[in-house]
Design a protein around this motif. Structure first.
Motif, PDB file in Angstrom:
ATOM      1  N   HIS A  11       0.829  -1.205   0.000  1.00 31.38           N
ATOM      2  CA  HIS A  11       0.000   0.000   0.000  1.00 31.38           C
ATOM      3  C   HIS A  11       0.865   1.257   0.000  1.00 31.38           C
ATOM      4  O   HIS A  11       1.970   1.279   0.539  1.00 31.38           O
ATOM      5  CB  HIS A  11      -0.916   0.015   1.214  1.00 31.38           C
ATOM      6  CG  HIS A  11      -1.757  -1.215   1.334  1.00 31.38           C
ATOM      7  ND1 HIS A  11      -2.693  -1.571   0.389  1.00 31.38           N
ATOM      8  CD2 HIS A  11      -1.789  -2.199   2.282  1.00 31.38           C
ATOM      9  CE1 HIS A  11      -3.272  -2.699   0.757  1.00 31.38           C
ATOM     10  NE2 HIS A  11      -2.746  -3.101   1.899  1.00 31.38           N
ATOM     11  N   ASN A  78      -4.375   2.882   0.187  1.00 36.78           N
ATOM     12  CA  ASN A  78      -4.438   2.572   1.608  1.00 36.78           C
ATOM     13  C   ASN A  78      -5.872   2.138   1.948  1.00 36.78           C
ATOM     14  O   ASN A  78      -6.828   2.860   1.658  1.00 36.78           O
ATOM     15  CB  ASN A  78      -4.067   3.830   2.405  1.00 36.78           C
ATOM     16  CG  ASN A  78      -3.986   3.599   3.893  1.00 36.78           C
ATOM     17  OD1 ASN A  78      -4.502   2.622   4.419  1.00 36.78           O
ATOM     18  ND2 ASN A  78      -3.336   4.520   4.587  1.00 36.78           N
ATOM     19  N   PRO A  79      -6.076   0.958   2.563  1.00 28.77           N
ATOM     20  CA  PRO A  79      -7.441   0.485   2.820  1.00 28.77           C
ATOM     21  C   PRO A  79      -8.278   1.375   3.728  1.00 28.77           C
ATOM     22  O   PRO A  79      -9.508   1.229   3.752  1.00 28.77           O
ATOM     23  CB  PRO A  79      -7.223  -0.892   3.457  1.00 28.77           C
ATOM     24  CG  PRO A  79      -5.898  -1.342   2.951  1.00 28.77           C
ATOM     25  CD  PRO A  79      -5.069  -0.089   2.861  1.00 28.77           C
ATOM     26  N   ILE A  80      -7.650   2.281   4.497  1.00 27.95           N
ATOM     27  CA  ILE A  80      -8.483   3.158   5.324  1.00 27.95           C
ATOM     28  C   ILE A  80      -8.915   4.412   4.560  1.00 27.95           C
ATOM     29  O   ILE A  80      -9.628   5.243   5.103  1.00 27.95           O
ATOM     30  CB  ILE A  80      -7.807   3.535   6.662  1.00 27.95           C
ATOM     31  CG1 ILE A  80      -6.605   4.435   6.464  1.00 27.95           C
ATOM     32  CG2 ILE A  80      -7.443   2.296   7.447  1.00 27.95           C
ATOM     33  CD1 ILE A  80      -6.063   4.986   7.774  1.00 27.95           C
ATOM     34  N   THR A  81      -8.501   4.523   3.294  1.00 30.10           N
ATOM     35  CA  THR A  81      -8.916   5.688   2.498  1.00 30.10           C
ATOM     36  C   THR A  81      -9.738   5.263   1.277  1.00 30.10           C
ATOM     37  O   THR A  81      -9.650   5.867   0.216  1.00 30.10           O
ATOM     38  CB  THR A  81      -7.708   6.534   2.051  1.00 30.10           C
ATOM     39  OG1 THR A  81      -6.769   5.720   1.321  1.00 30.10           O
ATOM     40  CG2 THR A  81      -7.013   7.151   3.241  1.00 30.10           C
ATOM     41  N   TYR A  82     -10.548   4.224   1.431  1.00 28.31           N
ATOM     42  CA  TYR A  82     -11.478   3.884   0.357  1.00 28.31           C
ATOM     43  C   TYR A  82     -12.558   4.948   0.202  1.00 28.31           C
ATOM     44  O   TYR A  82     -13.103   5.144  -0.878  1.00 28.31           O
ATOM     45  CB  TYR A  82     -12.152   2.540   0.648  1.00 28.31           C
ATOM     46  CG  TYR A  82     -11.286   1.329   0.445  1.00 28.31           C
ATOM     47  CD1 TYR A  82     -10.433   1.208  -0.642  1.00 28.31           C
ATOM     48  CD2 TYR A  82     -11.339   0.269   1.348  1.00 28.31           C
ATOM     49  CE1 TYR A  82      -9.656   0.083  -0.830  1.00 28.31           C
ATOM     50  CE2 TYR A  82     -10.573  -0.873   1.171  1.00 28.31           C
ATOM     51  CZ  TYR A  82      -9.729  -0.957   0.082  1.00 28.31           C
ATOM     52  OH  TYR A  82      -8.976  -2.077  -0.097  1.00 28.31           O
ATOM     53  N   ASN A  84     -15.720   5.068   1.121  1.00 31.07           N
ATOM     54  CA  ASN A  84     -16.945   4.500   0.577  1.00 31.07           C
ATOM     55  C   ASN A  84     -18.185   5.335   0.848  1.00 31.07           C
ATOM     56  O   ASN A  84     -19.218   5.140   0.191  1.00 31.07           O
ATOM     57  CB  ASN A  84     -17.173   3.105   1.173  1.00 31.07           C
ATOM     58  CG  ASN A  84     -16.251   2.062   0.582  1.00 31.07           C
ATOM     59  OD1 ASN A  84     -15.692   2.252  -0.492  1.00 31.07           O
ATOM     60  ND2 ASN A  84     -16.091   0.955   1.280  1.00 31.07           N
ATOM     61  N   GLN A 118      -7.585   3.501  -7.292  1.00 30.55           N
ATOM     62  CA  GLN A 118      -8.701   3.791  -6.393  1.00 30.55           C
ATOM     63  C   GLN A 118      -9.934   4.051  -7.252  1.00 30.55           C
ATOM     64  O   GLN A 118      -9.852   4.685  -8.310  1.00 30.55           O
ATOM     65  CB  GLN A 118      -8.371   5.042  -5.568  1.00 30.55           C
ATOM     66  CG  GLN A 118      -9.519   5.628  -4.777  1.00 30.55           C
ATOM     67  CD  GLN A 118      -9.421   5.315  -3.302  1.00 30.55           C
ATOM     68  OE1 GLN A 118      -8.432   4.773  -2.835  1.00 30.55           O
ATOM     69  NE2 GLN A 118     -10.455   5.673  -2.556  1.00 30.55           N
ATOM     70  N   ASP A 146     -12.775  -2.584  -2.081  1.00 31.36           N
ATOM     71  CA  ASP A 146     -13.039  -3.177  -0.776  1.00 31.36           C
ATOM     72  C   ASP A 146     -13.790  -4.500  -0.957  1.00 31.36           C
ATOM     73  O   ASP A 146     -14.320  -4.791  -2.034  1.00 31.36           O
ATOM     74  CB  ASP A 146     -13.890  -2.195   0.033  1.00 31.36           C
ATOM     75  CG  ASP A 146     -13.885  -2.455   1.522  1.00 31.36           C
ATOM     76  OD1 ASP A 146     -13.354  -3.497   1.953  1.00 31.36           O
ATOM     77  OD2 ASP A 146     -14.421  -1.602   2.259  1.00 31.36           O
ATOM     78  N   HIS A 176      -9.347  -6.091  -1.205  1.00 31.09           N
ATOM     79  CA  HIS A 176      -8.700  -6.041   0.107  1.00 31.09           C
ATOM     80  C   HIS A 176      -9.655  -5.349   1.076  1.00 31.09           C
ATOM     81  O   HIS A 176     -10.199  -4.292   0.771  1.00 31.09           O
ATOM     82  CB  HIS A 176      -7.391  -5.248   0.001  1.00 31.09           C
ATOM     83  CG  HIS A 176      -6.555  -5.245   1.245  1.00 31.09           C
ATOM     84  ND1 HIS A 176      -6.969  -4.681   2.434  1.00 31.09           N
ATOM     85  CD2 HIS A 176      -5.294  -5.717   1.475  1.00 31.09           C
ATOM     86  CE1 HIS A 176      -6.000  -4.810   3.343  1.00 31.09           C
ATOM     87  NE2 HIS A 176      -4.989  -5.433   2.784  1.00 31.09           N
ATOM     88  N   SER A 178     -11.220  -3.251   4.377  1.00 28.51           N
ATOM     89  CA  SER A 178     -10.871  -2.088   5.183  1.00 28.51           C
ATOM     90  C   SER A 178     -11.065  -2.427   6.656  1.00 28.51           C
ATOM     91  O   SER A 178     -11.997  -3.159   7.002  1.00 28.51           O
ATOM     92  CB  SER A 178     -11.766  -0.899   4.825  1.00 28.51           C
ATOM     93  OG  SER A 178     -11.583   0.154   5.750  1.00 28.51           O
ATOM     94  N   LEU A 180     -12.085  -0.354   8.750  1.00 22.34           N
ATOM     95  CA  LEU A 180     -13.068   0.588   9.257  1.00 22.34           C
ATOM     96  C   LEU A 180     -14.479   0.088   9.045  1.00 22.34           C
ATOM     97  O   LEU A 180     -14.804  -0.473   7.998  1.00 22.34           O
ATOM     98  CB  LEU A 180     -12.908   1.945   8.570  1.00 22.34           C
ATOM     99  CG  LEU A 180     -11.537   2.613   8.697  1.00 22.34           C
ATOM    100  CD1 LEU A 180     -11.608   4.009   8.101  1.00 22.34           C
ATOM    101  CD2 LEU A 180     -11.087   2.677  10.139  1.00 22.34           C
TER     102      LEU A 180
END
Length: 328
Positions: A11, A78-82, A84, A118, A146, A176, A178, A180
């Motif tokens: 990431h 970065n998975p915390i900045t998807y 959604n 993204q 996600d 992948h 997240s 969150l």
């Protein structure tokens, strides 16, 4: 060890993307006592030092790749900045800025770094449009989403048009989870202890993703789709016998799934090998096969396995597989 090591699970945190989602951030900073933080909407991740790390400093990344013996690395969001839950227009703007920045970064290091995109998953038309721009205009290698994009399961019929577009673009789709939930931290408060959101939570979501792709008919409806799940697909290898029994016994199973069996579709999914354990890896090989396994590290993350290359014939297999998956 293989002559060429390709890492598909790494990431990136991009300085140029800071503030690109407006009030939602992302924002990199430090508290009064000097503890670093990274803010995404109302969620604040404390204690993770992105600045000066391989996540943000490409020279540090390349040096660490050299030390780990990694020749080529695929960078992903970065998975915390998807993001959604952003309004569609804001999600589109963020995705465009992120993808432009990541493309610029990898373009300076050909042969060492590749980029995945993204996507604004809130709206399928916008999702398809940005996927096309990312691949055709920017030359990005793949797409990233996600396990439950914008609250949809992966077998949601609304996503079929997107999967058709992915096949037409001829790129892999990486999935992948997240850490969150809908309000920041994991929705299940039990997962907020002992970093279980990153361990059990990820495995839970990845296993659900396998179920959606197989039981939900995604792999049946889209035979040309190359979708790669992180961390070996969670607990799916361990549960594959139970999943196969359900396919043989339960009334909700489609005729095609019953006729072909669970393994037929399960073995069409790609998985990275970031599972931390020789016996776990062997279980994955035994049940998912080795033909669609690729090496992944979560490079520079808390659980990074960057220097833990599988040995022997499997190492060469992973390189050959990644070469196919990435259309190299």
């Amino acid at each position: 060890m293989s002559e060429r090591v390709i890492d598909v699970h790494a990431h990136a945190v991009l300085p140029m993307a800071e503030g690109a989602a407006g009030a939602a951030g992302p924002e990199l900073g430090a508290s009064e006592d000097g503890t670093p933080f990274y803010r995404v909407g109302d969620y604040v991740l404390h204690g993770v030092k992105y600045a000066g790390s391989p996540f943000m400093d490409v020279d540090v990344r390349l040096a660490a790749m050299d030390a780990a013996g990694i020749d080529l690395q695929v960078l992903s969001p970065n998975p915390i900045t998807y993001f959604n839950d952003l309004p569609v227009a804001d999600a589109v703007a963020y995705a465009r800025k992120h993808n432009d920045a990541l493309t610029e970064l990898v373009g300076k290091h050909p042969g060492r770094l590749l980029a995945t995109a993204q996507l604004p998953v809130q709206d399928v038309d916008a999702m398809i449009a940005e996927a096309g721009r990312a691949v055709r205009d920017l030359g990005m290698t793949g797409l990233y989403i996600d396990t439950d994009p914008a609250g949809r399961t992966l077998d949601d019929p609304e996503l079929d048009r997107f999967y058709e577009a992915v096949v037409d673009l001829d790129v892999p789709l990486f999935v992948h989870p997240s850490p969150l939930g809908s309000t920041g931290p994991a929705d299940d408060v039990r997962l907020r202890r002992f970093d279980l959101d990153l361990m059990l939570g990820f495995a839970y979501d990845e296993t659900l993703a396998v179920a959606a792709l197989v039981f939900g008919g995604v792999m049946e409806r889209h035979p040309g789709l190359d979708v790669c799940l992180s961390h070996g697909g969670g607990a799916a290898a361990f549960l594959s016998g139970r999943f196969a029994r359900a396919v043989a016994k339960r009334a909700w199973v489609s005729q095609a799934l019953r006729d072909n069996g669970f393994d037929h579709y399960y073995r069409r999914i790609w998985f990275d090998t970031h599972v931390h354990d020789v016996q776990s890896l062997q279980l994955l090989v035994d049940h998912a096969g080795s033909e669609r396994l690729v090496f992944g590290t979560n490079f520079a993350g808390w659980d990074s396995g960057g220097d833990d290359h599988p040995a022997g014939a499997l190492a060469d297999t992973l390189t050959a597989n990644a070469t196919r998956l990435l259309r190299l």
